[in-house]
Design an enzyme around this catalytic site. Sequence first.
Site, PDB file in Angstrom:
ATOM      1  N   ARG A 164       0.825  -1.381  -0.168  1.00  0.00           N
ATOM      2  CA  ARG A 164      -0.032  -0.071  -0.135  1.00  0.00           C
ATOM      3  C   ARG A 164       0.924   1.281  -0.070  1.00  0.00           C
ATOM      4  O   ARG A 164       0.503   2.274   0.652  1.00  0.00           O
ATOM      5  CB  ARG A 164      -0.961  -0.034   1.277  1.00  0.00           C
ATOM      6  CG  ARG A 164      -1.948  -1.243   1.165  1.00  0.00           C
ATOM      7  CD  ARG A 164      -2.755  -1.222   0.056  1.00  0.00           C
ATOM      8  NE  ARG A 164      -3.584  -2.443   0.133  1.00  0.00           N
ATOM      9  CZ  ARG A 164      -3.413  -3.590  -0.255  1.00  0.00           C
ATOM     10  NH1 ARG A 164      -2.176  -3.756  -0.967  1.00  0.00           N
ATOM     11  NH2 ARG A 164      -4.132  -4.583  -0.260  1.00  0.00           N
ATOM     12  N   SER A 235     -11.017  -1.148   2.908  1.00  0.00           N
ATOM     13  CA  SER A 235     -10.343  -1.444   4.089  1.00  0.00           C
ATOM     14  C   SER A 235      -9.972  -0.248   4.838  1.00  0.00           C
ATOM     15  O   SER A 235      -9.035   0.146   4.044  1.00  0.00           O
ATOM     16  CB  SER A 235      -9.420  -2.594   3.479  1.00  0.00           C
ATOM     17  OG  SER A 235      -9.785  -3.685   2.935  1.00  0.00           O
ATOM     18  N   GLU A 334      -5.055   2.398   6.515  1.00  0.00           N
ATOM     19  CA  GLU A 334      -4.854   2.475   4.964  1.00  0.00           C
ATOM     20  C   GLU A 334      -5.411   3.855   4.467  1.00  0.00           C
ATOM     21  O   GLU A 334      -5.045   4.316   3.316  1.00  0.00           O
ATOM     22  CB  GLU A 334      -5.269   1.282   4.412  1.00  0.00           C
ATOM     23  CG  GLU A 334      -5.121   1.284   3.077  1.00  0.00           C
ATOM     24  CD  GLU A 334      -5.725  -0.268   2.501  1.00  0.00           C
ATOM     25  OE1 GLU A 334      -6.030  -0.194   1.259  1.00  0.00           O
ATOM     26  OE2 GLU A 334      -5.368  -1.270   3.058  1.00  0.00           O
TER      27      GLU A 334
END
Length: 338
Positions: A164, A235, A334
């Site tokens: 990420r 998420s 995230e």
Amino acid sequence: MSEILYNADVRDFTTFGIPAKAAMVIYYDSEQELMSILADTTLPRPLKHLGQGSNILFTEDFPGTILISRIAGYEVTELSQGRVMVAASAGTVMDTLCRDLADRGVWGLENLSGIPGTVGASAVQNVGAYGVEAGNRIALVEAVDTVTLRRYTLTHDMMQFGYRHSAFKCDEMRDRYIILTVHFELTSIPSPQLDYANLRSIVGDNPSACDLRNAVIAIRDSKLPDPARVGSAGSFFKNPVISSEQFARIEASMPDCKVPRFIVGEDEVKIPAAWLIDKAGCKEMTEGGASLWPRQPLVIVNTDGTATGSDVTRLERRIIMAVDSRFGITLHPEVEHI
């Protein structure tokens, strides 16, 4: 022609549906328009570029200018030995690209099907799912420096892809560069990635790219909320990577429970954040209009459309504290907070 909105509610430009005001929002339809916008020193600062706003949480009003590209489309070039290069404009919807390439029998992005967002955002975030990350497939990225107005081409190695993560998330590049085009290196040779989420048991050993795409979407739909109906940013937390030693301690503390893990290095494992959140007793937590999605506790949702940025951040802090208290692991979001 560019379109300008003043004092705009950002819930219209994000999937979370959290209310906040932006001083200005500008849609642009060409690179020439973008360059003219960037050269305009009278625009409210800072500048913030958004794709579909699917990984963003506005925690307060934004005093600057939001830029949104309406440049979409892609070109496919077939090379030798099954290699396929795809040059996609940053404003292209990522799932549209995944669908079209699967239909053409071009392999490489089908495991990323169903992820909301644009092509440009996929490179910034290095989105990933079911054993594939966008960065695995990206060969080049073309971008413009918003300060110097110069165009740059970044190679795969320059992008510093990680979990990420990309170079565009580093402090010296964050929000300074706007992606124009992403070049994906793909293949026409069948190459299904089937080692995650029981994909092999669903589609068999020799699926078509469309078969695999449809299976991925079905799994996602069974677990994740439809952002068109329930606001979320997908998420919310990254899956933490811990040492094998720390994992062994956690495993020993839960003799009656199989602790899930993915080996990511010689002495490192990744534990699903959703599992940690569940076992830390967070699934029923709520704060105002914010709660956890019942079928996937990794997702914080705007339960009934009334959640505020403060609701979400309070719930976020409670989850982080609970997981840290139970497992000694600090979760990191995230989702980008603005």
